[in-house]
Design a protein around this motif. Sequence first.
Motif, PDB file in Angstrom:
ATOM      1  N   ARG A  81      -9.197   3.603   0.058  1.00  0.00           N
ATOM      2  CA  ARG A  81      -8.311   2.455  -0.105  1.00  0.00           C
ATOM      3  C   ARG A  81      -7.038   2.598   0.722  1.00  0.00           C
ATOM      4  N   LEU A  82      -6.696   3.868   1.048  1.00  0.00           N
ATOM      5  CA  LEU A  82      -5.512   4.098   1.878  1.00  0.00           C
ATOM      6  C   LEU A  82      -5.732   3.575   3.293  1.00  0.00           C
ATOM      7  N   LEU A  83      -7.005   3.310   3.637  1.00  0.00           N
ATOM      8  CA  LEU A  83      -7.303   2.719   4.949  1.00  0.00           C
ATOM      9  C   LEU A  83      -6.563   1.403   5.126  1.00  0.00           C
ATOM     10  N   ARG A  84      -6.073   0.828   3.992  1.00  0.00           N
ATOM     11  CA  ARG A  84      -5.331  -0.428   4.089  1.00  0.00           C
ATOM     12  C   ARG A  84      -4.178  -0.352   5.090  1.00  0.00           C
ATOM     13  N   VAL A  85      -3.601   0.875   5.277  1.00  0.00           N
ATOM     14  CA  VAL A  85      -2.463   0.955   6.195  1.00  0.00           C
ATOM     15  C   VAL A  85      -2.880   0.683   7.643  1.00  0.00           C
ATOM     16  N   VAL A  86      -4.190   0.786   7.953  1.00  0.00           N
ATOM     17  CA  VAL A  86      -4.593   0.494   9.339  1.00  0.00           C
ATOM     18  C   VAL A  86      -4.355  -0.977   9.665  1.00  0.00           C
ATOM     19  N   ALA A 115       0.838  -1.208   0.000  1.00  0.00           N
ATOM     20  CA  ALA A 115       0.000   0.000   0.000  1.00  0.00           C
ATOM     21  C   ALA A 115       0.864   1.244   0.000  1.00  0.00           C
ATOM     22  N   THR A 116       1.966   1.195   0.753  1.00  0.00           N
ATOM     23  CA  THR A 116       2.864   2.347   0.849  1.00  0.00           C
ATOM     24  C   THR A 116       3.566   2.610  -0.479  1.00  0.00           C
ATOM     25  N   LEU A 117       4.135   1.532  -1.071  1.00  0.00           N
ATOM     26  CA  LEU A 117       4.859   1.696  -2.333  1.00  0.00           C
ATOM     27  C   LEU A 117       3.920   2.093  -3.463  1.00  0.00           C
ATOM     28  N   ASP A 118       2.663   1.630  -3.393  1.00  0.00           N
ATOM     29  CA  ASP A 118       1.672   1.917  -4.427  1.00  0.00           C
ATOM     30  C   ASP A 118       1.407   3.408  -4.551  1.00  0.00           C
ATOM     31  N   SER A 119       1.686   4.164  -3.457  1.00  0.00           N
ATOM     32  CA  SER A 119       1.417   5.605  -3.486  1.00  0.00           C
ATOM     33  C   SER A 119       2.529   6.388  -4.186  1.00  0.00           C
TER      34      SER A 119
END
Lengths: 268, 268, 268, 268
Positions: free
Chosen positions: A117-122, A38-42
């Motif tokens: 979709r950034l909620l994935r980091v939770v 998720a982090t790299l995808d940004s």
Amino acid sequence: MKLTKKRIAEIVFDHNDWASRTFDVVLLVLIFGSVIVATLDSVAELRSRFGTTFYILEVVFTVLFTIEYILRVWLTGKTLRYVTSFYGIVDLLAILPFYLSFFVADVQLLTVVRALRLLRVVRILKLGRYLSEADFISQSLKASMAKIQIFLFTVLTVVLIMGTLMYLVEGPSSGFTSIPRGMYWAIVTLTTVGFGDITPSTPLGQFIASLIMLLGYAIIAVPTGIVSSEMAKRRNPHDLIHSKTCHSCGAEGLGIDDKFCKKCGGEL
Amino acid sequence: MKLTKKRIAEIVFDHNDWASRTFDVVLLVLIFGSVIVATLDSVAELRSRFGTTFYILEVVFTVLFTIEYILRVWLTGKTLRYVTSFYGIVDLLAILPFYLSFFVADVQLLTVVRALRLLRVVRILKLGRYLSEADFISQSLKASMAKIQIFLFTVLTVVLIMGTLMYLVEGPSSGFTSIPRGMYWAIVTLTTVGFGDITPSTPLGQFIASLIMLLGYAIIAVPTGIVSSEMAKRRNPHDLIHSKTCHSCGAEGLGIDDKFCKKCGGEL
Amino acid sequence: MKLTKKRIAEIVFDHNDWASRTFDVVLLVLIFGSVIVATLDSVAELRSRFGTTFYILEVVFTVLFTIEYILRVWLTGKTLRYVTSFYGIVDLLAILPFYLSFFVADVQLLTVVRALRLLRVVRILKLGRYLSEADFISQSLKASMAKIQIFLFTVLTVVLIMGTLMYLVEGPSSGFTSIPRGMYWAIVTLTTVGFGDITPSTPLGQFIASLIMLLGYAIIAVPTGIVSSEMAKRRNPHDLIHSKTCHSCGAEGLGIDDKFCKKCGGEL
Amino acid sequence: MKLTKKRIAEIVFDHNDWASRTFDVVLLVLIFGSVIVATLDSVAELRSRFGTTFYILEVVFTVLFTIEYILRVWLTGKTLRYVTSFYGIVDLLAILPFYLSFFVADVQLLTVVRALRLLRVVRILKLGRYLSEADFISQSLKASMAKIQIFLFTVLTVVLIMGTLMYLVEGPSSGFTSIPRGMYWAIVTLTTVGFGDITPSTPLGQFIASLIMLLGYAIIAVPTGIVSSEMAKRRNPHDLIHSKTCHSCGAEGLGIDDKFCKKCGGEL
């Protein structure tokens, strides 16, 4: 060994045998993996090159976390309690945004869904289950909470008055365009962060800023003092493990390399 | 129950029954509300849109705080003492600027009055009445005050000498246009705020700056150490639960694992 | 009372009667005054307006400090010891630059002399004579010195290696033009000052910078811990003033509101 | 005295007589000298002027360190153990890059080798051999390691979530171009470094930034508290001088003003 419901529950909830430990390790790897993806995808360059790979991995992660969520709902005796618990909500938030994106056709809502979709980091919070050792720190913090609240309230009062003063003295030309911005600057300064995006330019403003900084320097001691004295009081449960107990008198917390009990003189 | 003067005084000054608690809560809401309105009123975009609403709210708040002030003056036995007390002055400053603006017709004085209206944020200090729990922190700070004063004096001496040195070494081209500005920079650096509005550009200047920073890093320990040791000394009432009391001499605060009273030698 | 040499020495060196206290107060005012004048004199706008006033004040201050210096040299029994002592050198440096400017005719040397005149700010160090209370802090610092030295050495090793690494990774394009500059940046970062005049711009550089910052955050605890634990051990002499002493057993440091000695039970 | 292998080993490994101490001092001077030369060599102006001198010095240093390395390999009883030990690797890394540059003819590899030559600064680590006094600090740190790890993990979770939030709220226009960059900013802010290369520009972003800063301010207490309480627990050998020892049971570290031993009850 048959995979009865009871056996699966053991694997999912416990940490004692080979199967349940493997389950834990796989889950840990999945959590770290999904957060890293998720982090790299940004990062724009990486998404343009590995976008498809990231998406496939995301599908895999989400399917696996969904299976985990269903397992937990099915296995737990108290479904409602789990679903409304902290980790129940985290587990749901970790998979929900992905499925939501399929049900949204409207173009305008797509931006909101992309954000969700950034909620994935939770998912990183799922790790909390494995951190029972954090008790010592959170206990010290909880015991100091009342004092820290009063301290933070005092800081906010100082911030409000200083922010207003700087808004008055420096004015919009130096970037102090409103009291909230002045308060933002006061927080940046009092916490010694000091971005430098807003800085006083008049001699009087620099003088007041100097006072605020020295004040911040002097009161940085307060939260430290509060937590330190709280921790010094609290006996570390970890210490008991790395210490001997006297078999004669039962004294605990003796040095690991002591030969005689310092309380009763009995041989250890 | 009739609203005698004694009854009203109870409601205003005490915190024990339904009526007085309601009075407290209403006052708290008014204080927070008025400070938030004053803060938002300073944001240009918000004032242009909600300016009239803000003004009406301001009138309401001021009228209510005026009633509170009159009540306190009327109810207190020692009027002069209240009016000259810290909270008496705060209560007056919270309403005065509003009324002043009516008595000023002169255009030039309007800027001053507008500035004075910002005094409304001091209303936040009215909250202090509800914070008796802050005693522990303020006591520790008061006890450390003498040491912190000496510490601040030492810091200021360092700041003066370092500021002069940097003014000499770097000169106006790097922003060190005078000794006071050099001192401002030294404070910004020594407190680890580090805005970056003035920075050394010569190798020698950067070397001296590095020394100042390491010095700041080493002495940040001093105020922390002072307050921490003061707090550790102060007996927390909580501690008495986790300690033994000597039955022979009644000594309190003995170690939980001591076998003999260190005061009278009696067996515990 | 005749002004014998012994009487003058009393006035200059002691602090017990009316005359000597007046001498102290006058000296304090002179010190602060001369430092403030030297500081303001460096501000271009103020010098252009009040330059002559500043010069006259400077002459007065220097004459008076010269009288003080001569008095001290004359009165002290051990002239050489005083002249070579810390305060003897400070007292000399406080007056020397002024007289030097008369003996320099060369134009080129004038800049050096002007710089030397800034030595006037060291007069602030003359205040040290009045600060015997600073003992507690300096003792704690001295006791911690060995540990702080090792700590600073460790920090410098980290700074050297990190500065080299950043010079390698970021290179001159981000401002890391040499290892010393990289070390300057590492110190700015590790001490959490963070000017922002040099910042990493590559992802790898930002990653390494993040590690340095977290390291700095974790080890900021070390000097604080060293000094705190040192201070907690040390008994504050101030406390003895605010405590009772038992007349039966002579125990010191008893609480100011205790009714019986906690050591022997004797009535206080 | 003949230079037998045993005698040379004494000189190299021990610190007790004239010869071995001279060896130590020479080595210390060489280490500092070589690190300073490597550092200065990276400054463009200095290299263009003193480049040849630096190169000759570098050859001398490397030859001497090579002799030292060969001596250590030859003298030690357990060659493999030394070569694979921490200091064995440091000693090798200190000389290897120089020799590597002779075996590389390829132009492209020259950049890599030039970079490797910077490894010379690791020579500073050779100093570690002379720092046995660092035990107290490293022991306190080691004992606190478990807690600091949990603390760092908590900080990283906060950093991940805050970085994502700021990426969402501020977006690329303020410099938050990706989640990793948002995390870099969160670390810069939470550690109170505050470079100011990326700063929030929207009111909401500044509000969230303020929360992060206050959070950082409140939790800066935690690592400090952990290490402080660890150090306070650890008994300083110095303390034994300022304490009583019980003559009945031999207990050490008793309070200097205690009248009875708290261990055995014997009169002191």
